[in-house]
Design an enzyme around this catalytic site. Structure first.
Site, PDB file in Angstrom:
ATOM      1  N   ARG A   1      16.113  -8.702   3.026  1.00 28.06           N
ATOM      2  CA  ARG A   1      16.151  -9.824   3.979  1.00 28.06           C
ATOM      3  C   ARG A   1      17.317 -10.763   3.672  1.00 28.06           C
ATOM      4  O   ARG A   1      17.834 -11.418   4.564  1.00 28.06           O
ATOM      5  CB  ARG A   1      14.800 -10.556   3.950  1.00 28.06           C
ATOM      6  CG  ARG A   1      14.468 -11.210   2.652  1.00 28.06           C
ATOM      7  CD  ARG A   1      12.990 -11.517   2.507  1.00 28.06           C
ATOM      8  NE  ARG A   1      12.194 -10.304   2.313  1.00 28.06           N
ATOM      9  CZ  ARG A   1      10.880 -10.303   2.155  1.00 28.06           C
ATOM     10  NH1 ARG A   1      10.211 -11.444   2.170  1.00 28.06           N
ATOM     11  NH2 ARG A   1      10.220  -9.171   1.975  1.00 28.06           N
TER      12      ARG A   1
ATOM     13  N   LYS B   1      11.329  -2.143 -10.301  1.00 28.70           N
ATOM     14  CA  LYS B   1      10.310  -1.346  -9.617  1.00 28.70           C
ATOM     15  C   LYS B   1       9.646  -0.365 -10.573  1.00 28.70           C
ATOM     16  O   LYS B   1      10.293   0.121 -11.493  1.00 28.70           O
ATOM     17  CB  LYS B   1      10.962  -0.543  -8.482  1.00 28.70           C
ATOM     18  CG  LYS B   1      11.350  -1.366  -7.286  1.00 28.70           C
ATOM     19  CD  LYS B   1      11.890  -0.502  -6.183  1.00 28.70           C
ATOM     20  CE  LYS B   1      12.252  -1.317  -4.958  1.00 28.70           C
ATOM     21  NZ  LYS B   1      11.095  -1.957  -4.326  1.00 28.70           N
TER      22      LYS B   1
HETATM   23  N1  BES Z   1      13.555  -1.339  -0.780  1.00 27.01           N
HETATM   24  C1  BES Z   1      12.277  -1.950  -0.879  1.00 27.01           C
HETATM   25  C2  BES Z   1      11.264  -1.295   0.016  1.00 27.01           C
HETATM   26  C3  BES Z   1      10.993   0.139  -0.278  1.00 27.01           C
HETATM   27  C4  BES Z   1       9.881   0.476  -1.013  1.00 27.01           C
HETATM   28  C5  BES Z   1      11.818   1.128   0.241  1.00 27.01           C
HETATM   29  C6  BES Z   1       9.592   1.802  -1.245  1.00 27.01           C
HETATM   30  C7  BES Z   1      11.548   2.450   0.014  1.00 27.01           C
HETATM   31  C8  BES Z   1      10.435   2.797  -0.715  1.00 27.01           C
HETATM   32  C9  BES Z   1      12.355  -3.439  -0.542  1.00 27.01           C
HETATM   33  O1  BES Z   1      13.548  -4.042  -0.873  1.00 27.01           O
HETATM   34  C10 BES Z   1      11.268  -4.103  -1.336  1.00 27.01           C
HETATM   35  O2  BES Z   1      11.317  -4.038  -2.523  1.00 27.01           O
HETATM   36  N2  BES Z   1      10.294  -4.734  -0.657  1.00 27.01           N
HETATM   37  C11 BES Z   1       9.250  -5.414  -1.311  1.00 27.01           C
HETATM   38  C12 BES Z   1       9.057  -6.755  -0.643  1.00 27.01           C
HETATM   39  C13 BES Z   1       8.149  -7.662  -1.391  1.00 27.01           C
HETATM   40  C14 BES Z   1       8.786  -8.053  -2.698  1.00 27.01           C
HETATM   41  C15 BES Z   1       7.884  -8.903  -0.588  1.00 27.01           C
HETATM   42  C16 BES Z   1       7.969  -4.600  -1.209  1.00 27.01           C
HETATM   43  O3  BES Z   1       7.690  -4.078  -0.151  1.00 27.01           O
HETATM   44  O4  BES Z   1       7.284  -4.488  -2.202  1.00 27.01           O
HETATM   45 ZN    ZN Z   2      13.679  -4.485  -2.967  1.00 25.46          ZN
END
Ligand code: BES
Ligand code: ZN
Ligand code: ZN
Length: 474
Positions: free
Chosen positions: A322, A248
């Site tokens: 998921r 990230k």
């Molecule tokens: N944990 C993240 C979502 C998240 C983002 C939580 C910011 C708290 C703050 C989740 O696991 C994630 O990374 N989701 C991705 C999904 C995508 C790869 C389809 C996202 O939302 O970018």
């Molecule tokens: Zn994630």
């Protein structure tokens, strides 16, 4: 914080601060007209006799009362006792006022600055609702109980990942009274997806299972007969999500200690449900792990086998929530769940679309979806229905496995995630709550919660369980 209800006058109970809404009551307690006009949102009046008076401006709705109580608590810097003078001219029943005030006071007393060294600032220990029929004490007690558990969820979410690991979360949860708990090793239990995501970290993954059984002899709808509902609450608890090999960016990674907010809500809701002793069988299932970047992390394009037997090509190791929820859904159905709700900080797109106010709720069963939405909206955990459609299913088709864990396209992320979960949700009502927006508040929204972890989901889940059990909430 203890909440009391008394018919007594606020100046007779030894308060450190007396709080009141603007209006006739404020004048009667000695507030000059100017203080009433200046309450923006709080004006403090130092009176010749008696404790300082806080005139608290109120938005004319239920949440406004909650916020007012929280503001009064925060305004009482010296801690001790706050006396709130009930105003019967407001457009609420007295019971509604008591519920909102008790909840707001407890939520407003939460202080997230636990890791500051030195003496903690003095806390408000007593919030006394004055000029009120004492028969309403049970209403205050229930609201305070649920708010206290909401604060427990906030504590867990605000805690950094070096202090709340999967085992740390399990340790907290197993100490709760009245719950039967179990910590499952996903490798031994064949939970392949949870084991694969959690295998990225030297800290091992866990499936935390908490059970509340209805009291014996209870007569509610869910009181344990073979056809009574068995509710399973599932919460994503990634105690830190780096994104794995899809690392990230810095701004996103800073939020990831909160990626266990769904799990924290489930753990705390089970605590509340057990303390209320609801006549319903409720199980909390919390897949807990870290998603780290390491030599044992999932490689993008790895194929993993889920507990349900479906294989998944991991095209995005940052779509890990998921995966672990898939195994938890399978576990819940195998465990005999008739009704399932899962809560997760699943997709950033949900926050982009809905901001920090609403969560989105997905379900192929419109009645169950609406039950979840309504339980949320009735309690301040705002929720909005989102769609599912069979056509989204093609987006998660893999060329090498049964499924892929994200779509190759750059749209529809929250629905694609829900569609993935749907493949594991089995038969019977299931709803998915994507709570990314309201789980962690960057800024004070101007309500009782302030900034930081909100405890989103606890109030919703306790209300849902209460409604399903056939008990009236108040
Ligand atoms: N944990 C993240 C979502 C998240 C983002 C939580 C910011 C708290 C703050 C989740 O696991 C994630 O990374 N989701 C991705 C999904 C995508 C790869 C389809 C996202 O939302 O970018
Ligand atoms: Zn994630
Ligand atoms: Zn995540």
């Amino acid at each position: 914080m203890v909440i009391e209800v008394t018919s007594a006058d606020p100046d007779t109970i030894g308060a450190d601060l007396v709080a009141v809404a603007p209006g006739a009551q404020a004048s009667a307690l000695g507030a000059p007209e100017r203080a009433v006009a200046d309450a923006d949102p709080v004006a403090i009046v130092y009176r010749q006799l008696g404790a300082p008076l806080a005139v608290v401006a109120l938005e004319p709705d239920f949440d406004g009362l909650r916020t007012g109580a929280a503001r009064a608590v925060r305004a009482c810097r010296r801690g001790g006792t706050v006396a709130w003078k009930l105003d019967e001219s407001l457009a609420f029943t007295t019971a509604e006022q008591v519920r909102a005030l008790a909840e707001g006071a407890v939520l407003g007393g939460y202080d997230g600055r636990r890791w500051r060294s030195g003496e903690p600032p003095p806390a408000v220990e007593r919030f006394v609702i004055c000029g009120c029929d004492e028969a309403l004490t049970p209403v205050a007690d229930r609201a305070a109980l649920v708010a206290r558990w909401t604060n427990t969820a906030r504590e867990l979410v605000d805690a950094p990942a070096n202090l709340i690991s999967p085992a740390g979360l399990a340790e907290r949860a197993v100490k709760f009274d009245h719950l039967v708990s179990e910590t499952v090793d996903p490798v031994r239990a064949g939970l392949g997806a949870l084991a694969a995501v959690g295998g990225s970290s030297p800290i091992p993954p866990r499936l935390i299972v908490l059970r509340h059984a209805p009291p014996r002899g209870a007569g509610g709808l869910g009181a344990g007969g073979s056809d009574s509902p068995r509710l399973s609450l599932i919460g994503k608890a990634v105690t830190f999500d780096t994104g794995g090999y899809f690392l990230k960016p810095q701004s996103d990674i800073l939020r990831q200690k909160a990626d266990m907010a769904g799990g924290a809500a489930v753990v705390a809701a089970l605590g509340a449900i057990a303390e209320l002793d609801l006549p319903l069988s409720v199980t909390g299932i919390v897949p807990a792990c870290e998603n780290m970047l390491s030599g044992t992390a999932i490689r993008p394009t790895d194929v993993i086998t889920t507990a349900a037997g479906l294989t998944v090509e991991v095209t995005n190791p940052d779509a890990e929530g998921r995966l672990i929820l898939a195994d938890a859904l399978w576990y819940a159905r195998r465990d005999g769940a008739t009704h399932i709700v899962d809560l997760a900080t699943l997709t950033g797109a949900m926050r982009a679309g809905m901001g920090d106010v609403y969560a989105g709720v997905f379900s192929p069963d419109a009645d169950w979806r609406d039950a979840v939405v309504q339980a949320g909206n009735a309690t301040g955990d705002l929720a909005w229905p989102w769609p599912l459609h069979p056509r989204y299913r093609t987006l998660i088709e893999s060329t090498v496995a049964d499924l892929r864990n994200n779509a190759g396209t750059s749209f529809g992320f929250p629905i694609v995630a829900a569609t993935f979960l749907q493949q594991f949700a089995g038969d019977g009502p299931w709803a998915h709550v994507d709570m990314l927006g309201p789980a962690l508040l960057d800024e004070d929204r101007g309500d009782a919660l302030g900034a930081g972890a909100s405890g989103y989901g606890v109030r919703m889940l306790v209300e849902l369980a209460t409604r399903l059990s056939g008990e009236a909430a108040t």
